[in-house]
Design a protein around this motif. Structure first.
Motif, PDB file in Angstrom:
ATOM      1  N   UNK A 144      55.613  50.568  42.125  1.00  0.00           N
ATOM      2  CA  UNK A 144      56.213  50.622  43.454  1.00  0.00           C
ATOM      3  C   UNK A 144      55.929  49.345  44.233  1.00  0.00           C
ATOM      4  N   UNK A 145      56.495  49.266  45.419  1.00  0.00           N
ATOM      5  CA  UNK A 145      56.237  48.133  46.298  1.00  0.00           C
ATOM      6  C   UNK A 145      54.746  48.009  46.576  1.00  0.00           C
ATOM      7  N   UNK A 146      54.094  49.129  46.848  1.00  0.00           N
ATOM      8  CA  UNK A 146      52.660  49.112  47.143  1.00  0.00           C
ATOM      9  C   UNK A 146      51.852  48.680  45.922  1.00  0.00           C
ATOM     10  N   UNK A 147      52.290  49.093  44.727  1.00  0.00           N
ATOM     11  CA  UNK A 147      51.605  48.683  43.495  1.00  0.00           C
ATOM     12  C   UNK A 147      51.589  47.161  43.389  1.00  0.00           C
ATOM     13  N   UNK A 148      52.734  46.545  43.615  1.00  0.00           N
ATOM     14  CA  UNK A 148      52.851  45.096  43.492  1.00  0.00           C
ATOM     15  C   UNK A 148      52.098  44.374  44.599  1.00  0.00           C
ATOM     16  N   UNK A 149      52.131  44.899  45.798  1.00  0.00           N
ATOM     17  CA  UNK A 149      51.371  44.290  46.890  1.00  0.00           C
ATOM     18  C   UNK A 149      49.880  44.319  46.582  1.00  0.00           C
ATOM     19  N   UNK A 150      49.400  45.467  46.107  1.00  0.00           N
ATOM     20  CA  UNK A 150      47.980  45.588  45.770  1.00  0.00           C
ATOM     21  C   UNK A 150      47.594  44.645  44.638  1.00  0.00           C
ATOM     22  N   UNK A 151      48.487  44.490  43.664  1.00  0.00           N
ATOM     23  CA  UNK A 151      48.208  43.626  42.525  1.00  0.00           C
ATOM     24  C   UNK A 151      48.082  42.168  42.951  1.00  0.00           C
ATOM     25  N   UNK A 152      48.962  41.714  43.820  1.00  0.00           N
ATOM     26  CA  UNK A 152      49.013  40.292  44.186  1.00  0.00           C
ATOM     27  C   UNK A 152      48.143  39.927  45.389  1.00  0.00           C
ATOM     28  N   UNK A 153      47.720  40.898  46.174  1.00  0.00           N
ATOM     29  CA  UNK A 153      47.126  40.604  47.481  1.00  0.00           C
ATOM     30  C   UNK A 153      45.941  39.638  47.416  1.00  0.00           C
ATOM     31  N   UNK A 154      44.944  39.950  46.607  1.00  0.00           N
ATOM     32  CA  UNK A 154      43.737  39.125  46.612  1.00  0.00           C
ATOM     33  C   UNK A 154      44.029  37.719  46.087  1.00  0.00           C
ATOM     34  N   UNK A 155      44.891  37.614  45.092  1.00  0.00           N
ATOM     35  CA  UNK A 155      45.234  36.300  44.554  1.00  0.00           C
ATOM     36  C   UNK A 155      45.902  35.440  45.625  1.00  0.00           C
ATOM     37  N   UNK A 156      46.810  36.033  46.390  1.00  0.00           N
ATOM     38  CA  UNK A 156      47.479  35.299  47.456  1.00  0.00           C
ATOM     39  C   UNK A 156      46.481  34.871  48.528  1.00  0.00           C
ATOM     40  N   UNK A 157      45.550  35.740  48.866  1.00  0.00           N
ATOM     41  CA  UNK A 157      44.519  35.403  49.856  1.00  0.00           C
ATOM     42  C   UNK A 157      43.712  34.192  49.401  1.00  0.00           C
ATOM     43  N   UNK A 158      43.298  34.206  48.149  1.00  0.00           N
ATOM     44  CA  UNK A 158      42.470  33.111  47.628  1.00  0.00           C
ATOM     45  C   UNK A 158      43.243  31.807  47.576  1.00  0.00           C
ATOM     46  N   UNK A 159      44.458  31.843  47.045  1.00  0.00           N
ATOM     47  CA  UNK A 159      45.244  30.621  46.905  1.00  0.00           C
ATOM     48  C   UNK A 159      45.642  30.037  48.258  1.00  0.00           C
ATOM     49  N   UNK A 160      45.813  30.893  49.252  1.00  0.00           N
ATOM     50  CA  UNK A 160      46.173  30.411  50.581  1.00  0.00           C
ATOM     51  C   UNK A 160      45.048  29.604  51.211  1.00  0.00           C
ATOM     52  N   UNK A 161      43.836  29.803  50.721  1.00  0.00           N
ATOM     53  CA  UNK A 161      42.670  29.098  51.258  1.00  0.00           C
ATOM     54  C   UNK A 161      42.000  28.210  50.216  1.00  0.00           C
TER      55      UNK A 161
END
Length: 318
Positions: A144-161
């Motif tokens: 689901x949308x939430x599944x994909x958000x949960x999967x990518x969230x931490x990686x996006x946080x790290x790469x953004x910083x």
């Protein structure tokens, strides 16, 4: 550069393109080049494996992928940051080399006549599965949308910083994952710009069958997204896709196709396509620019030679 507000972020890529002389050259097929230098990428981590055993050679790194190989969450996150650090180090090495060879050239680069940006790559959920589903976009009804958000969230946080200049969401195979990325950028308040790049196998839809126009609309509606386009797609489809994307958005359009070969997920190898031959897609570059694209590069099975030829073709025209 302060990219702290939506207005500044939205003007980032058009300004960068003007600074570069009206077009931007993107890099080529990284994994292809790693293999050419002897790396064995027959592994679920794919080219991210080189962050562990061959950092001197060093794409698609996920926290979950590293954890599946036995790394702790802390070690996985550190490896993710390392991927950007290596790219930034390579940029500084290039600057240093320019300084040694020609101070005038160094001044041109340093003074942003031809600035260099480091993009942190975010591959699809399918790339993590290592079953070829990034080339089909079929994840099943349980994702689901939430599944994909949960999967990518931490990686996006790290790469953004991480020190990267932008986040490149690449080889997006379906509309659902594009929605997840757009939601994450807003929810997490990501300040560095991002681009969305989809893959297609018919020139009309992304690989899942979702219309490219609908996918481009998601990118267009997200203020954090500064460019949208297509990658890892046979060159013969690019012109039509650029035209389709151009109808949807005024944001810069980027293209970095593969060689035209098809990926056999079962045997994990590239094979010749049954369609038109795309041996020299550099010949198409001028037509893609005339259709509305402004960022150009290569994806799987392209080489530094390809990128040099793209750069030369654009230089000759412009």
């Amino acid at each position: 550069m302060d990219l702290g507000c939506a207005e500044e972020t939205s003007s980032f890529m058009p300004g960068f393109i003007r600074e570069c002389g009206g077009y931007v050259v993107i890099d080529g097929g990284f994994a292809t080049e790693l293999e050419r230098h002897g790396a064995d990428l027959n592994d679920p981590l794919w080219s991210a494996k080189c962050l562990i055993d061959s950092p001197h050679l060093v794409r698609r790194a996920t926290i979950q992928g590293f954890e599946a190989k036995g790394f702790s969450r802390e070690a996985a996150e550190a490896l993710l940051r390392k991927s950007v650090e290596i790219a930034c180090e390579a940029r500084e090495m290039y600057y240093d080399q320019c300084a040694k060879e020609s101070w005038d050239l160094m001044e041109n680069v340093k003074n942003s006549r031809r600035p260099i940006l480091v993009g942190a790559s975010v591959g699809s959920y399918g790339a993590y599965l290592a079953d070829g589903s990034e080339y089909s976009g079929i994840y099943g009804d349980t994702i689901t949308l939430e599944t994909l958000k949960d999967f990518h969230r931490r990686r996006v946080q790290i790469l953004a910083n991480s020190g990267a200049d932008l986040i490149a969401f690449e080889t997006i195979p379906n509309k659902l994952e594009a929605k997840a990325y757009a939601a994450l950028l807003e929810e997490e308040g990501i300040e560095i710009p991002a681009w969305f790049s989809f893959n297609s196998k018919d020139g009309i839809n992304v690989v899942s069958g979702d219309p490219i126009a609908e996918c481009a609309s998601i990118a267009d509606s997200c203020k954090k997204v500064v460019a949208v386009g297509v990658n890892c797609t046979p060159p013969r489809f690019i012109h039509g896709l650029v035209a389709s994307v151009r109808k949807i958005t005024s944001k810069p359009v980027l293209v970095y196709p593969n060689s035209g070969e098809m990926y056999d997920a079962q045997n994990k190898q590239w094979v010749e396509s049954g369609g038109d031959i795309d041996e020299d897609f550099v010949a198409y570059i001028v037509k893609w620019q005339e259709a509305g694209a402004s960022l150009f590069g290569g994806c799987c099975r392209t080489t530094p030679k390809t990128i040099r030829a793209i750069s030369q073709a654009l230089s000759d025209k412009n």
